[in-house]
Design a protein around this motif. Structure first.
Motif, mmCIF file in Angstrom:
data_model
loop_
_atom_site.group_PDB
_atom_site.id
_atom_site.type_symbol
_atom_site.label_atom_id
_atom_site.label_comp_id
_atom_site.label_asym_id
_atom_site.label_seq_id
_atom_site.Cartn_x
_atom_site.Cartn_y
_atom_site.Cartn_z
ATOM 1 N N ASN A 117 -15.673 -45.215 93.307
ATOM 2 C CA ASN A 117 -15.939 -46.263 92.313
ATOM 3 C C ASN A 117 -14.664 -46.739 91.643
ATOM 4 O O ASN A 117 -14.476 -47.926 91.406
ATOM 5 C CB ASN A 117 -16.922 -45.756 91.245
ATOM 6 N N ASN A 156 -15.445 -50.136 99.655
ATOM 7 C CA ASN A 156 -16.622 -49.405 99.180
ATOM 8 C C ASN A 156 -16.888 -48.287 100.185
ATOM 9 O O ASN A 156 -16.475 -48.374 101.345
ATOM 10 C CB ASN A 156 -17.841 -50.327 99.078
ATOM 11 N N ASP A 167 -17.057 -40.760 92.141
ATOM 12 C CA ASP A 167 -16.190 -41.216 91.050
ATOM 13 C C ASP A 167 -14.922 -41.853 91.598
ATOM 14 O O ASP A 167 -14.494 -42.916 91.142
ATOM 15 C CB ASP A 167 -15.815 -40.044 90.117
ATOM 16 N N LYS A 226 -13.385 -50.483 92.030
ATOM 17 C CA LYS A 226 -13.217 -51.299 90.827
ATOM 18 C C LYS A 226 -11.881 -52.040 90.882
ATOM 19 O O LYS A 226 -11.797 -53.234 90.629
ATOM 20 C CB LYS A 226 -13.230 -50.367 89.613
ATOM 21 N N SER A 275 -19.294 -54.380 88.973
ATOM 22 C CA SER A 275 -19.407 -53.228 89.842
ATOM 23 C C SER A 275 -19.850 -53.660 91.246
ATOM 24 O O SER A 275 -21.013 -53.987 91.465
ATOM 25 C CB SER A 275 -20.417 -52.261 89.212
#
Ligand code: 5AD
Length: 459
Positions: free
Chosen positions: A384, A346, A381, A388, A446
């Motif tokens: 993420n 992250n 973006d 993911k 998420s």
């Protein structure tokens, strides 16, 4: 006795400071109010790291003034912490209804100042002086100390706790206000920290997060290197010896402090969790230099590779700033490529915010807001998408979590963290709190995992 409500903005250090202030006030006989609406004293513990954090606290105080001054004129209103430190008296000049301003080296004086204000011995208090030894004053915990108790001392036992090991920062990154709000680096002693950790463990705490603005600089001046080990690694070894403690984490380190002694510590110290929050800030060497970060992109990637060699399951997170002055499109693309190369679990992406007294605020070529916004979206973006994938790869894995309490997303369920610092939600109950539990990951959402208790031998 009067009741107090403390609202905290910003980092874990601020949360810990608020908790210590609450504990100090409870020890003095104050009670903790369940909401600001019924409190006799309302304190905002502030953050200065970006302008938005300051504006939030200023707006909140304006609203509090409007709400309380008409109906409850005797409520004491105060600012604590970083913005209090950097703005001082200016806050009262701007908001004359504010009674109290306490800086980052004076948290331990909050009780005495409140006594004076409530007894009307003083009308206003601004206390933002430096104080020698203040790093050792953040040691009180509420009787059920730890993260996420919202200052409520009646909440159930907490499995995790924060321990402040040092204050201040000498790195002077050109974008950062911390050296001005938190002062120079000062470290507590190893025996003092270990005693606090032992005390927490005796109350049922299983996981301790060691806190500081730059923990890898812990004890540099006071303790120094011994047998090739930095003072920080010496501290980790001492905390690792504490019986009954299950897990150790720390935040925030600086990449330049990730020497081989620290990398090796992950292999040697069983309680040290396989997780690192390593703020990289940018993937461009030119920008890293302008930021005064003290490492190159190659050095950073080298540290990550070494860590993954020692612990392949290591969870690695980071902080990144977009739109630092002078950041060109090719510089930004270097950041995108670094994120693709490292594959962080992250990343916290921040829009550059000019801070007073910092060199970057007056650098030429400030990046226009629209460009910052656009880069922010593009980078988020990518972060993420990679996150993911990383979380999805955990499906079917068996992990150990330490159960912290009801899930923040869904209070019907419970949650804990893996050693690599990923949140796992499961069907649990109060009896699981504080337990180390083996779970099988069944679903990935998420930045959250979902798990079922793993029954040995059946899968
Ligand atoms: N603007 C934007 N982000 C900042 N940070 C620190 N200072 C600034 C600033 N002036 C970010 C850094 C740091 C995190 C806590 O906040 O990424 O690691």
């Amino acid at each position: 006795m009067p009741s107090v409500f403390i609202k905290t903005y910003g980092c874990q250090m601020n949360e810990r400071d608020s908790e210590a202030v609450a504990a100090q006030l409870v020890a003095k006989g104050y009670s903790l109010a369940s909401s600001e609406r019924v409190a006799d004293v309302i304190l905002l513990n502030t953050c200065s790291v970006r302008d938005m954090a300051e504006q939030k606290a200023l707006n909140k105080m304006q609203n509090l003034v409007a709400e309380t001054r008409r109906t409850r004129p005797n409520v004491v209103l105060g600012f604590l912490g970083c913005m209090a430190q950097s703005r001082g008296q200016e806050l009262i000049d701007k908001l004359p209804d504010v009674d109290l301003v306490i800086g980052t080296q004076k948290f331990h004086r909050t009780g005495d100042h409140l006594d004076d204000l409530l007894a009307r011995r003083r009308d206003k208090v601004v206390d933002i002086a430096e104080e020698q030894g203040s790093e050792a004053t953040i040691k009180e915990h509420l009787s059920y100390g730890g993260r996420r108790n919202n200052g409520d001392h009646r909440s159930p036992l907490q499995a995790t706790a924060f321990v402040s090991i040092m204050q201040g920062c000498n790195q002077y990154c050109t974008f950062c206000i911390v050296p001005y709000t938190r002062g120079a680096e000062r470290s507590r002693t190893i025996p003092d920290i270990v005693a606090e950790c032992r005390e927490l463990v005796s109350r049922g705490v299983k996981e301790i997060t060691l806190l500081g603005q730059i923990v890898t600089s812990y004890g540099k001046r006071e303790i120094g290197v011994r047998d090739g080990k930095s003072a920080f690694v010496q501290l980790l070894e001492a905390v690792n010896e504490i019986e009954g403690l299950e897990r150790i984490r720390f935040t925030s380190p600086h990449p330049k402090g990730y020497g081989d002694d620290l990398v090796d510590a992950y292999g040697r110290l069983a309680k040290l969790c396989e997780s690192a929050h390593l703020p990289v800030q940018s993937g461009s060497n030119r920008i890293l230099k302008l930021m005064h970060r003290g490492y190159t992109r190659e050095r950073f990637v080298g540290i990550v590779e070494k860590l993954r060699r020692v612990k392949p399951e290591m969870g690695i997170t980071t902080d990144i700033i977009v739109g630092f002055p002078g950041e060109t499109e090719p510089d930004f693309e270097e950041t995108l490529s670094l994120v693709r190369e490292v594959k962080f679990d992250n990343a916290f992406v921040f829009k550059y915010s000019p801070r007073r007294d910092t060199p970057a605020a007056t650098m030429p070529e400030q990046v226009p807001l629209e460009v910052i916004e656009e880069r922010h979206t593009r980078l988020l973006d990518l972060v993420n998408e990679i996150g993911k994938d990383k979380y999805r790869r955990q499906m079917g894995q068996r992990v150990q979590i330490l159960v912290e309490g009801p899930s923040r997303k869904n209070p019907e369920r419970f949650e804990g963290r893996t050693r690599s610092n990923k949140i796992v939600v499961f069907e649990g109950s109060e009896r699981h709190r504080g337990q180390l539990l083996d779970l099988k990951i069944t679903r990935a959402g998420s930045f959250t995992l979902y798990g079922d208790p793993a029954i040995l031998g059946l899968d």
